[in-house]
Design a protein around this motif. Structure first.
Motif, PDB file in Angstrom:
ATOM      1  N   ASP A  85      -4.972  53.238  73.327  1.00 50.90           N
ATOM      2  CA  ASP A  85      -4.301  53.759  74.515  1.00 50.90           C
ATOM      3  C   ASP A  85      -4.449  55.264  74.683  1.00 50.90           C
ATOM      4  N   LEU A  86      -5.097  55.944  73.746  1.00 52.50           N
ATOM      5  CA  LEU A  86      -5.249  57.387  73.866  1.00 52.50           C
ATOM      6  C   LEU A  86      -6.249  57.735  74.967  1.00 52.50           C
ATOM      7  N   PRO A  87      -6.019  58.805  75.712  1.00 52.12           N
ATOM      8  CA  PRO A  87      -7.006  59.260  76.695  1.00 52.12           C
ATOM      9  C   PRO A  87      -8.320  59.626  76.014  1.00 52.12           C
ATOM     10  N   ALA A  88      -9.407  59.461  76.743  1.00 52.63           N
ATOM     11  CA  ALA A  88     -10.734  59.710  76.179  1.00 52.63           C
ATOM     12  C   ALA A  88     -10.858  61.126  75.639  1.00 52.63           C
ATOM     13  N   GLU A  89     -10.265  62.093  76.330  1.00 49.54           N
ATOM     14  CA  GLU A  89     -10.372  63.477  75.891  1.00 49.54           C
ATOM     15  C   GLU A  89      -9.728  63.672  74.519  1.00 49.54           C
ATOM     16  N   GLN A  90      -8.578  63.065  74.295  1.00 53.29           N
ATOM     17  CA  GLN A  90      -7.915  63.190  72.997  1.00 53.29           C
ATOM     18  C   GLN A  90      -8.712  62.506  71.891  1.00 53.29           C
ATOM     19  N   VAL A  91      -9.309  61.355  72.215  1.00 52.92           N
ATOM     20  CA  VAL A  91     -10.130  60.653  71.224  1.00 52.92           C
ATOM     21  C   VAL A  91     -11.290  61.543  70.775  1.00 52.92           C
ATOM     22  N   LEU A  92     -11.991  62.128  71.747  1.00 54.92           N
ATOM     23  CA  LEU A  92     -13.134  62.977  71.421  1.00 54.92           C
ATOM     24  C   LEU A  92     -12.694  64.214  70.645  1.00 54.92           C
ATOM     25  N   GLU A  93     -11.581  64.803  71.023  1.00 56.20           N
ATOM     26  CA  GLU A  93     -11.106  65.989  70.326  1.00 56.20           C
ATOM     27  C   GLU A  93     -10.788  65.680  68.860  1.00 56.20           C
ATOM     28  N   ARG A  94     -10.187  64.534  68.615  1.00 52.44           N
ATOM     29  CA  ARG A  94      -9.839  64.176  67.241  1.00 52.44           C
ATOM     30  C   ARG A  94     -11.087  63.920  66.409  1.00 52.44           C
ATOM     31  N   PRO A 149     -15.236  56.602  73.440  1.00 49.72           N
ATOM     32  CA  PRO A 149     -14.341  56.120  74.507  1.00 49.72           C
ATOM     33  C   PRO A 149     -15.030  56.024  75.867  1.00 49.72           C
ATOM     34  N   GLY A 150     -16.029  55.192  75.966  1.00 49.46           N
ATOM     35  CA  GLY A 150     -16.737  55.047  77.238  1.00 49.46           C
ATOM     36  C   GLY A 150     -18.156  54.567  77.016  1.00 49.46           C
ATOM     37  N   TYR A 151     -18.986  54.738  78.057  1.00 47.96           N
ATOM     38  CA  TYR A 151     -20.350  54.210  78.059  1.00 47.96           C
ATOM     39  C   TYR A 151     -21.329  55.384  78.168  1.00 47.96           C
ATOM     40  N   PRO A 152     -21.860  55.881  77.052  1.00 43.87           N
ATOM     41  CA  PRO A 152     -22.712  57.080  77.082  1.00 43.87           C
ATOM     42  C   PRO A 152     -23.948  56.942  77.968  1.00 43.87           C
TER      43      PRO A 152
END
Length: 504
Positions: A236-245, A267-270
């Motif tokens: 459920d975390l936003p994509a931005e937070q996932v990438l930052e972590r 968190p998505g489709y590169p």
């Protein structure tokens, strides 16, 4: 019939003891099975014993599988437990009966061969468990031996099928010696006792030989790899937070040839999102490494319908992005196995993905990595394919966020078997679980929970099991089929005998 049920239940209890108490107990699993092959034993008794074995063994998995199902699908605890228990009862009864058929047919063979036939039936049965539903190795004698280092090394020569064969045949021979002693057959008792002693000694000798060969090869590191666990427990975390972590946890990876993020990390489709693709390339550029990360992939069918995949990506600062699609999917968790007959429930369809079609070997610096996703580590054939494709190590990407510790331990045991039987280093990178590096003897060289795990990958140690393992498995299948054909042929001949006599 009570004796048959007792034999099956005893074998199930011994197997549980091997998993939870001590690995050496597994060598006694074949003892109660041998009692089903004594002279005059009826096939229906063996079937009943197989069922009495299969059901408790399947139910022993229910507590942790129910927790995983509840976490993954968001079901209530009662619903998850009831569903898993129902499947365990059905699968345990069916597959236990299949084993009973194999063991029962051994009773029709000459006494000297019965222990070997029990072993062949068991190895074939373990292979069928992976080939059929639920496609999970809930019984694996080889996996019970991962904590017995001298025996585990033997997997490099015998393969997982060979080790299972030796373990169960040794127990069946011990049971045969017991039976022969009770029947006053002294020569048979001695022959079975010798076999029961020689097989463990053989496994230890083979393991020592394999270990000596490993020590003779230089252990200097060929390349460094860093596995990253951002410990993300929900989706459920936003994509931005996932990438930052993940970026923060990867900061310690500078100087590595490859930085590995676990299954489902992206968190998505590169390939469809230029912004996400640029972000991943920037991570690779800053770390001066190849980024290998698990994530979803989507493509379009000929009818312009979206097809979802569970994939791993290889990303560099520039150039083409490579990907690998998971080929062996988990029934119910990733696809509905009865789709040809009935539509699956919505809570399963939401997680459905399509299988991939090809293997992939990702290069990072001087090293080449064969990639497996999560439960694919249970498949010896996929690991062997990577080794034959020139991989220097196996990368296993997993997401343990929904998996209880019992399931994680079982998965790591399978990765250790794959490393030992291929002679490759194996690195399991997991989210929310245990990331481990395993040497070519199947030993855990490094382990970490959370953060970054940096390991140096040494040279592979070519394993004879790449050839012998499949050969033993095929040989056991042939022996099991012959044992099955013998009583079937006798039954047909008995049915035809009266009519033939009437014609004469």
């Amino acid at each position: 019939m009570a004796g048959a049920c007792l034999s099956g239940l005893t074998a199930a209890l011994i197997l549980a003891g091997a998993v939870h108490v001590h690995a050496w107990l597994a060598w006694a699993v074949g003892v109660p099975l041998a009692f089903l092959t004594r002279n005059g034993a009826r096939l229906r008794h063996a079937l009943l014993a197989g069922c009495a074995f299969g059901i408790p063994v399947a139910f022993e998995q229910v507590p942790w599988v129910a927790v995983a199902v509840r976490n993954y699908f968001g079901l209530s605890a009662p619903a998850a437990t009831a569903g898993v228990a129902g499947l365990a009862a059905i699968c345990g009864a069916f597959w236990g009966t299949v084993l009973g058929v194999g063991v029962g047919c051994a009773a029709r063979a000459p006494a000297a061969w019965r222990a070997v036939l029990v072993g062949a039936a068991w190895v074939t049965w373990e292979r069928l468990l992976l080939a059929g539903f639920p496609s999970y190795p809930w019984v694996s004698l080889a996996a019970t031996q991962v904590s017995a280092a001298p025996v585990l090394a033997a997997v490099g020569v015998l393969g997982s099928p060979g080790l299972s064969l030796v373990v169960v045949t040794s127990g069946a021979a011990l049971g045969g010696a017991w039976l022969a002693a009770g029947e006053g057959r002294r020569r048979a008792r001695c022959a079975h006792a010798v076999l029961a002693v020689l097989l463990p000694a053989f496994a230890l000798a083979v393991g020592a030989y394999r270990a000596a060969g490993h020590q003779a090869i230089a252990t200097s590191s060929r390349c460094a790899i860093t596995g990253v666990d951002a410990e993300i427990q929900t989706g459920d975390l936003p994509a931005e937070q996932v990438l930052e972590r993940y970026e923060k946890a990867s900061a310690a990876a500078a100087g590595s040839a490859a930085v590995v993020w676990p299954e489902s990390a992206v968190p998505g489709y590169p390939l469809l999102d230029p912004v996400l693709q640029a972000r991943l390339r920037e991570v690779a550029r800053q770390l001066r490494a190849v980024l290998i990360a698990g994530g979803p992939r989507i493509e379009w069918s000929g009818a312009w319908q979206p097809v979802r995949r569970n994939s791993a990506y290889r990303v560099e600062g520039q150039g083409r992005i490579e990907y690998y699609d998971k080929r062996v999917l988990v029934p119910l968790a990733e696809y509905w196995p009865a789709a040809a007959w009935v539509a699956g429930p919505a809570w399963i369809a939401a997680h459905a993905v399509a299988p991939g079609e090809r293997a992939a070997v990702f290069r990072a610096g001087p090293c080449r990595f064969g990639v497996l996703l999560c439960s694919e580590a249970e498949r010896s054939d996929l690991a062997r394919e990577a080794a034959r494709s020139g991989a220097d190590a196996l990368l296993v990407l997993s997401n343990d966020a929904h998996l209880p510790s019992r399931g994680v331990t079982a998965e790591i045991a399978q990765v250790r078997l794959r490393a030992a039987e291929t002679g490759l280093w194996a690195v399991r990178v997991a989210n929310g679980g245990r990331s481990v590096a395993i040497d070519p003897l199947g030993r855990v060289a490094a382990e970490n929970r959370g953060g970054a795990l940096r390991v140096g990958i040494g040279a592979p140690v070519p394993a004879a099991a790449l050839v012998l393992g499949p050969a033993i498995e095929r040989g056991c299948a042939v022996i099991a089929l012959c044992a099955l054909a013998l009583p079937a042929a006798r039954w047909v001949l008995r049915r035809r005998a009266p009519s033939g006599a009437a014609q004469r």
